[in-house]
Design a protein around this motif. Structure first.
Motif, mmCIF file in Angstrom:
data_model
loop_
_atom_site.group_PDB
_atom_site.id
_atom_site.type_symbol
_atom_site.label_atom_id
_atom_site.label_comp_id
_atom_site.label_asym_id
_atom_site.label_seq_id
_atom_site.Cartn_x
_atom_site.Cartn_y
_atom_site.Cartn_z
ATOM 1 N N VAL A 1 89.096 64.167 19.162
ATOM 2 C CA VAL A 1 88.672 62.968 19.880
ATOM 3 C C VAL A 1 89.769 62.643 20.883
ATOM 4 C CG1 VAL A 1 88.097 60.532 19.721
ATOM 5 C CG2 VAL A 1 87.361 62.113 17.913
ATOM 6 N N TYR A 2 89.378 62.501 22.137
ATOM 7 C CA TYR A 2 90.326 62.230 23.208
ATOM 8 C C TYR A 2 90.269 60.757 23.584
ATOM 9 C CZ TYR A 2 91.270 67.165 23.886
ATOM 10 O OH TYR A 2 91.691 68.465 23.715
ATOM 11 N N TYR A 3 91.454 60.156 23.680
ATOM 12 C CA TYR A 3 91.579 58.741 23.995
ATOM 13 C C TYR A 3 92.358 58.553 25.291
ATOM 14 C CZ TYR A 3 90.531 58.101 19.011
ATOM 15 O OH TYR A 3 89.952 58.127 17.763
ATOM 16 N N CYS A 4 91.897 57.649 26.140
ATOM 17 C CA CYS A 4 92.737 57.260 27.259
ATOM 18 C C CYS A 4 93.508 55.998 26.868
ATOM 19 C CB CYS A 4 91.945 57.039 28.536
ATOM 20 S SG CYS A 4 90.664 55.779 28.468
ATOM 21 N N SER B 1 84.789 58.770 28.717
ATOM 22 C CA SER B 1 83.511 59.492 28.677
ATOM 23 C C SER B 1 83.738 60.938 29.097
ATOM 24 C CB SER B 1 82.492 58.823 29.603
ATOM 25 O OG SER B 1 82.946 58.847 30.943
ATOM 26 N N GLY B 2 82.703 61.749 28.907
ATOM 27 C CA GLY B 2 82.743 63.119 29.385
ATOM 28 C C GLY B 2 82.910 64.172 28.318
ATOM 29 N N GLY B 3 83.090 63.763 27.077
ATOM 30 C CA GLY B 3 83.229 64.734 26.011
ATOM 31 C C GLY B 3 81.928 65.471 25.741
ATOM 32 N N GLY B 4 82.040 66.519 24.937
ATOM 33 C CA GLY B 4 80.857 67.278 24.603
ATOM 34 C C GLY B 4 81.214 68.570 23.906
ATOM 35 N N GLN C 1 81.942 76.074 24.949
ATOM 36 C CA GLN C 1 82.434 77.316 24.372
ATOM 37 C C GLN C 1 83.880 77.555 24.780
ATOM 38 O OE1 GLN C 1 79.662 80.403 25.573
ATOM 39 N NE2 GLN C 1 78.533 80.178 23.650
ATOM 40 N N ALA C 2 84.577 78.306 23.971
ATOM 41 C CA ALA C 2 85.957 78.663 24.296
ATOM 42 C C ALA C 2 85.999 79.339 25.663
ATOM 43 C CB ALA C 2 86.527 79.588 23.230
ATOM 44 N N GLY C 3 86.996 78.943 26.449
ATOM 45 C CA GLY C 3 87.106 79.445 27.809
ATOM 46 C C GLY C 3 86.433 78.578 28.843
ATOM 47 N N GLY C 4 85.643 77.627 28.385
ATOM 48 C CA GLY C 4 84.928 76.744 29.287
ATOM 49 C C GLY C 4 85.765 75.578 29.773
ATOM 50 N N SER C 5 85.094 74.695 30.513
ATOM 51 C CA SER C 5 85.782 73.550 31.126
ATOM 52 C C SER C 5 85.018 72.258 30.870
ATOM 53 C CB SER C 5 85.909 73.753 32.642
ATOM 54 O OG SER C 5 86.668 74.886 32.950
ATOM 55 N N LEU C 6 85.759 71.177 30.844
ATOM 56 C CA LEU C 6 85.202 69.831 30.775
ATOM 57 C C LEU C 6 86.096 68.910 31.566
ATOM 58 C CD1 LEU C 6 84.208 69.094 27.041
ATOM 59 C CD2 LEU C 6 82.655 69.195 29.012
ATOM 60 N N THR C 7 85.508 67.852 32.089
ATOM 61 C CA THR C 7 86.298 66.805 32.724
ATOM 62 C C THR C 7 86.024 65.488 32.035
ATOM 63 O OG1 THR C 7 86.263 67.894 34.880
ATOM 64 C CG2 THR C 7 86.793 65.552 34.847
ATOM 65 N N LEU C 8 87.066 64.895 31.523
ATOM 66 C CA LEU C 8 86.968 63.573 30.906
ATOM 67 C C LEU C 8 87.274 62.507 31.949
ATOM 68 C CD1 LEU C 8 88.834 64.179 27.522
ATOM 69 C CD2 LEU C 8 86.435 64.609 28.111
ATOM 70 N N ASN D 1 89.495 52.812 40.131
ATOM 71 C CA ASN D 1 89.918 52.426 38.778
ATOM 72 C C ASN D 1 89.559 53.490 37.753
ATOM 73 O OD1 ASN D 1 91.154 49.856 39.238
ATOM 74 N ND2 ASN D 1 89.124 49.008 39.568
ATOM 75 N N MET D 2 89.795 54.744 38.122
ATOM 76 C CA MET D 2 89.419 55.862 37.269
ATOM 77 C C MET D 2 90.595 56.796 37.038
ATOM 78 S SD MET D 2 86.199 55.533 36.458
ATOM 79 C CE MET D 2 85.807 57.181 35.886
ATOM 80 N N VAL D 3 90.637 57.371 35.853
ATOM 81 C CA VAL D 3 91.584 58.422 35.509
ATOM 82 C C VAL D 3 90.770 59.587 34.944
ATOM 83 C CG1 VAL D 3 93.543 59.061 34.050
ATOM 84 C CG2 VAL D 3 93.414 56.779 35.054
ATOM 85 N N TYR D 4 91.216 60.794 35.245
ATOM 86 C CA TYR D 4 90.478 61.976 34.850
ATOM 87 C C TYR D 4 91.386 62.947 34.117
ATOM 88 C CZ TYR D 4 87.513 60.084 38.543
ATOM 89 O OH TYR D 4 86.764 59.248 39.318
ATOM 90 N N LEU D 5 90.762 63.754 33.266
ATOM 91 C CA LEU D 5 91.457 64.862 32.632
ATOM 92 C C LEU D 5 90.576 66.094 32.805
ATOM 93 C CD1 LEU D 5 94.012 65.636 31.001
ATOM 94 C CD2 LEU D 5 92.590 65.456 28.952
ATOM 95 N N GLN D 6 90.991 66.962 33.719
ATOM 96 C CA GLN D 6 90.287 68.217 33.925
ATOM 97 C C GLN D 6 90.834 69.224 32.922
ATOM 98 O OE1 GLN D 6 87.775 69.320 36.130
ATOM 99 N NE2 GLN D 6 87.903 71.189 34.911
#
Length: 124
Positions: free
Chosen positions: A91-94, A6-9, A12-19, A75-80
């Motif tokens: 599309v990002y897959y864990c 979860s966490g996609g969206g 804008q370029a230069g921004g941040s997301l955490t999956l 039981n969580m993994v994150y991608l900052q």
């Protein structure tokens, strides 16, 4: 093992997301965990992995911008993901694999368990 990403969206370029990736059961401590991504019209590619021991490896284009982390208690993994670029759109897959403590698998065929994917769109 069931994985829920979860966490996609849209960002804008230069921004941040955490999956986030939630793993079922209490098995995360026995798993190497990774993120892969698949851009439109391209093959799925490795992004980042964190081993059971906490060692990390990244695909060259995301080094210095992305950080993978794990919380075995939750039981969580994150991608900052910071400094996002339009070419990060995918599309990002864990993914997960039962491994020895220090193994850091980085190829798609190494992984047995996959989440459903979450779409990240970076606008220019």
């Amino acid at each position: 093992v069931q994985l829920q990403a979860s966490g996609g969206g849209l960002v804008q370029a230069g921004g941040s997301l955490t999956l986030s990736c939630a793993a079922s059961g209490r098995t995360l401590s026995r798993l190497s965990m990774a993120w892969f991504r698949q851009a439109p019209g391209k093959e799925r590619e490795f992004v980042a992995v964190v081993s059971r021991s906490g060692a990390r490896s990244y695909e060259d284009s995301v080094k210095g911008r992305f950080t993978i982390s794990r919380d075995n208690a939750k039981n969580m993994v994150y991608l900052q993901m910071n400094s996002l670029k339009p070419e990060d759109t995918a599309v990002y897959y864990c993914a997960a694999k039962f491994t020895i403590l220090t193994h850091i698998p980085t190829t798609e065929k190494d992984y047995n368990y996959w989440g459903q994917g979450t779409l990240v769109t970076v606008s220019s």
